[in-house]
Motif scaffolding. Structure first.
Motif, mmCIF file in Angstrom:
data_model
loop_
_atom_site.group_PDB
_atom_site.id
_atom_site.type_symbol
_atom_site.label_atom_id
_atom_site.label_comp_id
_atom_site.label_asym_id
_atom_site.label_seq_id
_atom_site.Cartn_x
_atom_site.Cartn_y
_atom_site.Cartn_z
ATOM 1 N N ALA A 325 0.848 -1.199 0.000
ATOM 2 C CA ALA A 325 0.000 0.000 0.000
ATOM 3 C C ALA A 325 0.882 1.247 0.000
ATOM 4 C CB ALA A 325 -0.923 -0.012 1.211
ATOM 5 N N GLU A 326 1.924 1.191 0.803
ATOM 6 C CA GLU A 326 2.866 2.308 0.917
ATOM 7 C C GLU A 326 3.548 2.570 -0.431
ATOM 8 O OE1 GLU A 326 4.144 5.217 2.797
ATOM 9 O OE2 GLU A 326 3.231 3.729 4.147
ATOM 10 N N SER A 329 1.038 3.925 -3.061
ATOM 11 C CA SER A 329 0.637 5.316 -2.819
ATOM 12 C C SER A 329 1.774 6.268 -3.181
ATOM 13 C CB SER A 329 0.184 5.449 -1.373
ATOM 14 O OG SER A 329 0.890 6.402 -0.689
ATOM 15 N N ILE A 341 -3.703 7.389 1.715
ATOM 16 C CA ILE A 341 -3.417 6.035 2.198
ATOM 17 C C ILE A 341 -3.883 5.888 3.632
ATOM 18 C CG2 ILE A 341 -1.014 6.736 2.678
ATOM 19 C CD1 ILE A 341 -0.281 3.736 2.257
ATOM 20 N N SER A 343 -3.314 2.955 6.487
ATOM 21 C CA SER A 343 -2.837 1.626 6.878
ATOM 22 C C SER A 343 -2.573 1.629 8.373
ATOM 23 C CB SER A 343 -1.558 1.267 6.124
ATOM 24 O OG SER A 343 -0.457 1.874 6.738
ATOM 25 N N THR A 368 -5.603 1.203 0.699
ATOM 26 C CA THR A 368 -5.606 0.656 2.057
ATOM 27 C C THR A 368 -5.331 -0.853 2.043
ATOM 28 O OG1 THR A 368 -6.872 0.629 4.126
ATOM 29 C CG2 THR A 368 -8.117 0.243 2.122
#
Ligand SMILES: Nc1ncnc2c1ncn2[C@@H]1O[C@H](COP(=O)(O)OP(=O)(O)OP(=O)(O)O)[C@@H](O)[C@H]1O
Length: 458
Positions: A325-326, A329, A341, A343, A368
């Motif tokens: 996800a990181e 994004s 984002i 998380s 997410t």
């Protein structure tokens, strides 16, 4: 957070936005078919699929097979007048099927235990919140209702629904038992309703802030995950053991495996069990598609090609891990695509801030992990993208999580779209397993085959 389903307004807004997307996509069809065809086709599907019928919800209310079908009115469900006022103020005109069926049991005297299953977005939260508020005896100043949710975000959202519904019942007090809430030593909670996550609740019972013996209503939201996941399960069982034998137990979820259902029936005494429809049927409102890509990079390109379409309404993109996800994004932001984002790595304040911005429509596309796969209710989410398909610890298809993820769209009778990105034989196998599990075909989104896509969109 808006609780009101304003279908007409949403349709108007979506339609107002569509010409731009279509124009852009049509132009691009001529000039750069490779890059823009997917966006163009998706826009066509959205036009046909998501805004097809302005009276959709009313039509569904008349259809006995629909989860919105109900013959009763809220008046007929014997709600307290001020609660009824709150319900109408939220824009709820008539109960959904789960509300109609569950509320008589939820409000019965003497109390009845209940295990309820109904598909995502059909009003379960509203049903149990109504029960929670109805059961409170305001002049007794101690916790009488305990509601457990699996995540911080969901607990806060449930609290917001309760606060909205109790707008005309100022005598009812609530407290959150979630990460970040601190109590001075020796404090005894006096609020009527406690909504929280199992870890914090357990913590507060150990520290004697919270006396579970006097709880008269215990709600387990997303009961299957609470029962099935090791960490939650231990905590929930310990909390459950401290409740009095006469406490009303209310379990709710959109999915229950047979194992979980057996366990639930074992710990809940003499429950009424309501299972509205088989879980696969809950996919009625959601068009499901997949893009076939060869590599992770191609997946990324497919996603950026449809970015314009994702932001017509709002979209949630699910990744398997926080790291992914990181990465996604960061890469999308670097390439000039506005994304937010959420998380588990963010602080509580950051998480709330991101979700608030998303709810307010300030963020259109949210990346997410499974942390948002359940329960989160954002009315304008029209598309869910599975950047990674959900898998369980054994690496096999996690069909329950798939259903919860895509259930972030298509809420309360609306239409939604789920787009899956597939990039390897193993992810193709997961997709096929999901198809088989639900008995539904996930349509191949073939950018070169317009006619086929036109048919799918109808
Ligand atoms: N009777 C009603 N009339 C109109 N809108 C309603 C009604 N009941 C609930 N809603 C709205 O429908 C949406 C979905 O409801 P809710 O969140 O209660 O569904 P849910 O079944 O709990 O979903 P999930 O399984 O994802 O947790 C919410 O926006 C809610 O405000």
């Amino acid at each position: 957070m808006s609780q009101k389903v304003d279908w007409a307004n949403f349709v108007a807004q979506t339609e107002a936005n569509l010409p731009n997307v279509k124009d852009k996509a049509d132009d691009s069809d001529d000039e750069a078919p490779e890059n823009q065809a997917e966006a163009s086709l998706l826009a066509k599907i959205i036009r046909k699929g998501l805004v097809a019928n302005k009276n959709d919800i009313e039509v569904q209310r008349q259809d006995p097979k629909s989860p919105l079908y109900s013959v009763k009115t809220f008046e007929a469900l014997n709600l307290k007048p001020n609660l009824l006022k709150g319900v109408y103020e939220m824009g709820f005109n008539a109960p959904s099927k789960i509300q109609e069926m569950a509320l008589p049991t939820l409000l019965a005297d003497p109390c009845q235990n209940l295990i309820a299953q109904a598909q995502s977005g059909t009003g379960k939260t509203a049903a149990f919140v109504l029960a929670m508020l109805s059961r409170v005896v305001p002049d007794k100043h101690y916790p009488q209702v305990l509601c457990l949710s699996p995540t911080y975000e969901l607990a806060i959202q449930t609290g917001e629904v309760a606060a909205n519904m109790a707008k005309f019942c100022p005598e009812i007090e609530m407290r959150f038992a979630v990460r970040g809430e601190m109590l001075p030593r020796g404090t005894k909670i006096a609020e009527h309703i406690v909504i929280g996550t199992p870890g914090k609740v357990l913590d507060w019972t150990k520290q004697k802030h919270l006396d579970l013996k006097k709880i008269t209503v215990f709600v387990l939201d997303e009961a299957d995950v609470m029962i099935d996941q090791q960490g939650h399960q231990d905590q929930c069982i310990r909390i459950h053991k401290d409740l009095s034998a006469s406490c009303q137990m209310l379990f709710f979820s959109a999915t229950y495996s047979q194992e979980v259902m057996d366990f639930a029936e074992h710990i809940v005494k003499n429950p009424i069990v309501i299972r509205l429809r088989r879980e696969e049927e809950s996919l009625d409102n959601i068009g499901q598609y997949y893009f076939k890509c060869s590599t992770a990079d191609e997946k990324y390109n497919a996603l950026t090609n449809i970015y314009g379409t994702l932001s017509i309404g709002q979209a949630i993109i699910f990744c398997r891990t926080k790291k992914m996800a990181e990465w996604l994004s960061q890469k999308m932001s670097n390439d000039g695509h506005a994304v937010a984002i959420l998380s588990g790595d963010l602080t509580v304040e950051q998480r709330i801030n991101v979700l608030d911005r998303f709810r307010e429509g300030k963020e259109k596309v949210l990346i997410t992990t499974n942390v948002l796969s359940r329960g989160i209710d954002v009315e304008q989410v029209t598309i869910v993208v599975n950047f990674d398909l959900p898998v369980n610890v054994e690496g096999k298809a996690d069909c329950e999580t798939y259903l919860h993820r895509i259930g972030r769209t298509g809420r309360f009778g609306k239409k939604g779209l789920a787009i899956n990105l597939v990039d390897s034989d193993s992810s193709m196998k997961i997709l096929r397993d999901i198809e088989e599990h639900f008995g539904r075909k996930i349509q191949y989104l073939n950018a070169d085959d317009c006619d086929e896509i036109e048919k799918i969109g109808q």
